[in-house]
Design an enzyme around this catalytic site. Structure first.
Site, PDB file in Angstrom:
ATOM      1  N   GLY A   1       0.833  -1.201   0.000  1.00  0.00           N
ATOM      2  CA  GLY A   1       0.000   0.000   0.000  1.00  0.00           C
ATOM      3  C   GLY A   1       0.867   1.251   0.000  1.00  0.00           C
TER       4      GLY A   1
ATOM      5  CB  VAL B   1      -2.645  -7.674   0.253  1.00  0.00           C
ATOM      6  CG1 VAL B   1      -1.428  -6.790   0.148  1.00  0.00           C
ATOM      7  CG2 VAL B   1      -3.894  -6.882   0.586  1.00  0.00           C
TER       8      VAL B   1
ATOM      9  CB  SER C   1      -6.690   1.853  12.784  1.00  0.00           C
ATOM     10  OG  SER C   1      -7.470   3.035  12.916  1.00  0.00           O
TER      11      SER C   1
ATOM     12  CE1 TYR D   1      -9.554   0.581   8.403  1.00  0.00           C
ATOM     13  CE2 TYR D   1     -10.180   1.728  10.411  1.00  0.00           C
ATOM     14  CZ  TYR D   1      -9.267   1.477   9.409  1.00  0.00           C
ATOM     15  OH  TYR D   1      -8.044   2.126   9.426  1.00  0.00           O
TER      16      TYR D   1
END
Ligand code: NAP
Length: 251
Positions: A13, A59, A137, A151
């Site tokens: 990324g 990925v 995160s 997420y």
């Protein structure tokens, strides 16, 4: 401070945003950086700008993850650093979240990290050296945000994966740690819209969003030889966003 001279690093990324910031900092520290990204146009452009190499990578494909690692090892003879940074963050409300919303999120954020780590292990074990840094995160492991249940689960899942994986490779000279960004101004974050960006800046004690290089420097530390005694740990880089207990505490 830290030098990564002669080291070889893959940043997934890395075409844009935080990954680009990590690639830039690792490169400045002396590493030979390989950007691996699904966005070939942006990836090649960034690689050229940074003097890095580029590999096309989705990925979600275990075969491609292994092929990218193999190509890098064939060219350089080693792989010292893996920054598994790829992530997507489309929002979906819980009531209407579909199975494919859930699976798509997990395939990129969680399973993709697993594939890349697994693909890197044989080489790192053979050289008895490796630094793996995951981009998790604050959302999920520490905080929540409506629309990001899937997420958050993927980002918390990365940390669960990391802790057991770190134990399995601890005697091979390999460390696995995670950076936990707060709100970092990237193209992905900009896509959340101006209201979101303003709301976030107002909820950060520094009153500013982070920059990709803020995560790059944290990742560079965890990827350095000097961080050899740190494994299975997390480093929050969020301008203090998770600290205030109330609006007043925000000041
Ligand atoms: P970004 O600006 O959207 O960049 C992500 C890059 O990954 C893009 O080049 C994207 O390509 C690529 N990518 C998407 N799916 C891929 C796949 N299947 N295989 C390989 N590459 C793929 O994202 P970002 O904001 O820099 O976020 C990077 C990481 O930081 C993510 O893991 C994210 O969850 C995490 N994070 C970000 C923030 C933030 O505030 N920005 C906060 C906390 C955590 P396309 O352009 O084609 O989509």
């Amino acid at each position: 401070m830290f030098t990564l001279d002669g080291q070889v690093a893959i940043v997934t990324g890395g075409a844009k945003g935080i990954g680009k910031g990590i690639a830039e900092v690792l490169g400045a520290a002396g590493a030979n950086v390989v950007i691996a990204d699904i966005n070939e146009a942006a990836g090649r452009e960034t690689a050229e700008a940074l003097g890095a190499e580029f590999e096309a990578l989705d990925v979600t494909s275990k075969t491609r993850c292994q092929a990218v690692v193999d190509a890098v090892v064939a060219r350089h003879g080693r792989l010292d650093i893996l920054c598994s940074n790829t992530g997507i963050f489309p929002q979906a409300a819980l009531d209407t979240m579909s199975e494919s919303d859930w699976e798509g999120m997990m395939a990129v954020n969680l399973r993709g990290a697993f594939f890349m780590v697994q693909a890197s292990l044989a080489t790192m074990r053979k050289q008895r050296y490796g630094r793996i840094v995951l981009t998790s995160s604050i959302t999920g492991p520490v905080t929540g945000f409506p629309g990001w249940a899937h997420y958050g689960a993927s980002k918390a899942g990365q940390l669960g994966f990391m802790r057991s994986a770190a134990l399995e490779v601890a005697r091979d000279g390999i460390t696995i740690n995670a950076v936990m960004p707060g709100n970092i101004l990237t193209e992905g974050l900009q896509a959340q819209g101006d209201d979101y960006l303003r709301q976030m800046a107002e909820s950060i004690p520094t009153r500013t969003l982070g920059e990709p290089s803020d995560i790059g420097h944290a990742a560079c530390f965890l990827a350095s030889p000097e961080a050899r005694f740190i494994t299975g740990q997390t480093l929050i880089v969020d301008g203090g966003q998770i600290l205030p207990e109330s609006f007043d505490a925000l000041g």
